[in-house]
Design an enzyme around this catalytic site. Sequence first.
Site, PDB file in Angstrom:
ATOM      1  N   GLY A 175       0.980  -1.261  -0.067  1.00  0.00           N
ATOM      2  CA  GLY A 175       0.013   0.103   0.130  1.00  0.00           C
ATOM      3  C   GLY A 175       1.034   1.251   0.111  1.00  0.00           C
ATOM      4  O   GLY A 175       2.101   1.194  -0.429  1.00  0.00           O
ATOM      5  N   ARG A 176       0.413   2.542   0.367  1.00  0.00           N
ATOM      6  CA  ARG A 176       0.985   3.570   0.611  1.00  0.00           C
ATOM      7  C   ARG A 176       1.880   3.889   1.937  1.00  0.00           C
ATOM      8  O   ARG A 176       2.615   4.546   2.185  1.00  0.00           O
ATOM      9  CB  ARG A 176       0.313   4.820   0.023  1.00  0.00           C
ATOM     10  CG  ARG A 176       0.085   4.904  -1.526  1.00  0.00           C
ATOM     11  CD  ARG A 176      -0.326   6.186  -1.892  1.00  0.00           C
ATOM     12  NE  ARG A 176      -1.483   6.533  -1.401  1.00  0.00           N
ATOM     13  CZ  ARG A 176      -1.996   7.385  -0.337  1.00  0.00           C
ATOM     14  NH1 ARG A 176      -1.023   7.963   0.107  1.00  0.00           N
ATOM     15  NH2 ARG A 176      -3.331   7.464  -0.275  1.00  0.00           N
ATOM     16  N   GLU A 179       6.227   3.549   2.165  1.00  0.00           N
ATOM     17  CA  GLU A 179       7.203   4.727   1.587  1.00  0.00           C
ATOM     18  C   GLU A 179       7.174   5.716   2.546  1.00  0.00           C
ATOM     19  O   GLU A 179       8.352   6.388   2.644  1.00  0.00           O
ATOM     20  CB  GLU A 179       6.488   5.360   0.139  1.00  0.00           C
ATOM     21  CG  GLU A 179       7.425   6.283  -0.510  1.00  0.00           C
ATOM     22  CD  GLU A 179       6.594   6.855  -1.567  1.00  0.00           C
ATOM     23  OE1 GLU A 179       5.270   6.775  -1.814  1.00  0.00           O
ATOM     24  OE2 GLU A 179       7.293   7.405  -2.405  1.00  0.00           O
ATOM     25  N   CYS A 210       4.501  -6.466  -2.283  1.00  0.00           N
ATOM     26  CA  CYS A 210       4.293  -5.275  -2.989  1.00  0.00           C
ATOM     27  C   CYS A 210       4.910  -4.212  -2.474  1.00  0.00           C
ATOM     28  O   CYS A 210       6.267  -4.050  -2.806  1.00  0.00           O
ATOM     29  CB  CYS A 210       2.617  -4.942  -2.920  1.00  0.00           C
ATOM     30  SG  CYS A 210       1.771  -3.879  -4.042  1.00  0.00           S
ATOM     31  N   HIS A 211       4.643  -2.803  -2.137  1.00  0.00           N
ATOM     32  CA  HIS A 211       5.391  -1.817  -1.690  1.00  0.00           C
ATOM     33  C   HIS A 211       5.866  -2.006  -0.311  1.00  0.00           C
ATOM     34  O   HIS A 211       6.944  -1.348  -0.065  1.00  0.00           O
ATOM     35  CB  HIS A 211       4.633  -0.628  -1.739  1.00  0.00           C
ATOM     36  CG  HIS A 211       4.478   0.174  -3.047  1.00  0.00           C
ATOM     37  ND1 HIS A 211       3.331  -0.442  -4.185  1.00  0.00           N
ATOM     38  CD2 HIS A 211       4.958   1.285  -3.779  1.00  0.00           C
ATOM     39  CE1 HIS A 211       3.793   0.132  -5.153  1.00  0.00           C
ATOM     40  NE2 HIS A 211       4.321   1.137  -5.130  1.00  0.00           N
ATOM     41  N   TYR A 253       6.109  -5.417  -6.322  1.00  0.00           N
ATOM     42  CA  TYR A 253       5.081  -4.699  -7.364  1.00  0.00           C
ATOM     43  C   TYR A 253       6.051  -4.017  -8.430  1.00  0.00           C
ATOM     44  O   TYR A 253       7.100  -3.608  -8.286  1.00  0.00           O
ATOM     45  CB  TYR A 253       4.346  -3.490  -6.738  1.00  0.00           C
ATOM     46  CG  TYR A 253       3.379  -2.873  -7.795  1.00  0.00           C
ATOM     47  CD1 TYR A 253       2.446  -3.658  -8.434  1.00  0.00           C
ATOM     48  CD2 TYR A 253       3.514  -1.660  -8.044  1.00  0.00           C
ATOM     49  CE1 TYR A 253       1.373  -3.095  -9.348  1.00  0.00           C
ATOM     50  CE2 TYR A 253       2.704  -1.038  -8.964  1.00  0.00           C
ATOM     51  CZ  TYR A 253       1.656  -1.763  -9.587  1.00  0.00           C
ATOM     52  OH  TYR A 253       0.751  -1.143 -10.468  1.00  0.00           O
TER      53      TYR A 253
END
Lengths: 193, 193
Positions: B88-89, B92, B118-119, B138
């Site tokens: 997800g976000r 980061e 993923c992230h 990802y």
Amino acid sequence: MAKKILIIAGDYVEDYELMVPYQAMLSIGLEVDVMAPSRNKGDIIPTAIHDFVGDQTYTELRGHNFEINVDYNKVDPEAYDALYLPGGRAPEYIRLNQRVIEITRHFFDKNKPVLAVCHGIQILTTAGVLKGRSLTAYMAVGPDIELAGGTWENVSVDEAVVDGNLVTSPAWPGHPAMLNEFYKLLGITISHG
Amino acid sequence: MAKKILIIAGDYVEDYELMVPYQAMLSIGLEVDVMAPSRNKGDIIPTAIHDFVGDQTYTELRGHNFEINVDYNKVDPEAYDALYLPGGRAPEYIRLNQRVIEITRHFFDKNKPVLAVCHGIQILTTAGVLKGRSLTAYMAVGPDIELAGGTWENVSVDEAVVDGNLVTSPAWPGHPAMLNEFYKLLGITISHG
């Protein structure tokens, strides 16, 4: 041999209640087919996010898309060892589909394990399979369980109720408890190294 | 004794990538603590729905809320047998938190199982633990893996890559495969009756 599970979904099935048990079952080696009335393999259904934020009922947002993996008219309930009915807004309308009701009754007639959560229990009330049974569901479904001749157990949202072949839970916080009971009914043993 | 898993989350973590592995792990009897920087037990974090609908990247919608179950400043990585990093976000920005990086490094220093999707792999690139490692993520994170000295494996979204203690997958369709490999690393055996 890996047991085969059937899930009956539909548009605006609850997002977690479809995907979490689906992927959790796959992750321990079960085979899982997900059907929805009038939907074929590869068709996409929208899901709904039901959350509990202190209002008298849940909130609803648009969830992920879900890809159906079996043609609805090719589903033979004899081919499955157990049934799972997720909640959300799907069950209230897919229970109007006679094939959904027939498939559901098969699992009760043959005493195969049935798992249901939240509004998924609306399919069971309509199928006429709850006479004399003890189970739970989202609180708003309680009156329908009583009308169908069953007893609604008022348990915490993270608990599961087991009555013979039937495992139920009030909502998605109950997934871990209900899946654990479901695995036991399927004869699966998990050993921690 | 049940193994204990740590998950590091944060605001706008991907909805499925947090809840599916969390509940799947609980359902087979693992203990799971979910932390997020500056969040305490009982705090609510928002999640994000990342879906793949044919655009060059995913769509994002608002997902469920998730309740954190451990105080962030009480997390001692020594107390855990394995780490899971959802995507997800969140990754980061939570990788800017030094404690997140220190905790992550502990699992590599001690060669304990690490699962990331993923992230979530953005935390690993920042932690400097990928030199010489083969993994996936990802596709958009691939260049960062190469910058960090690792090799990005271009596998299908429902596959997992295992390299020693590290299990990775490109996105949430890979949960069943990655969880299955993670359970093996934890020494868990699942027998179908």
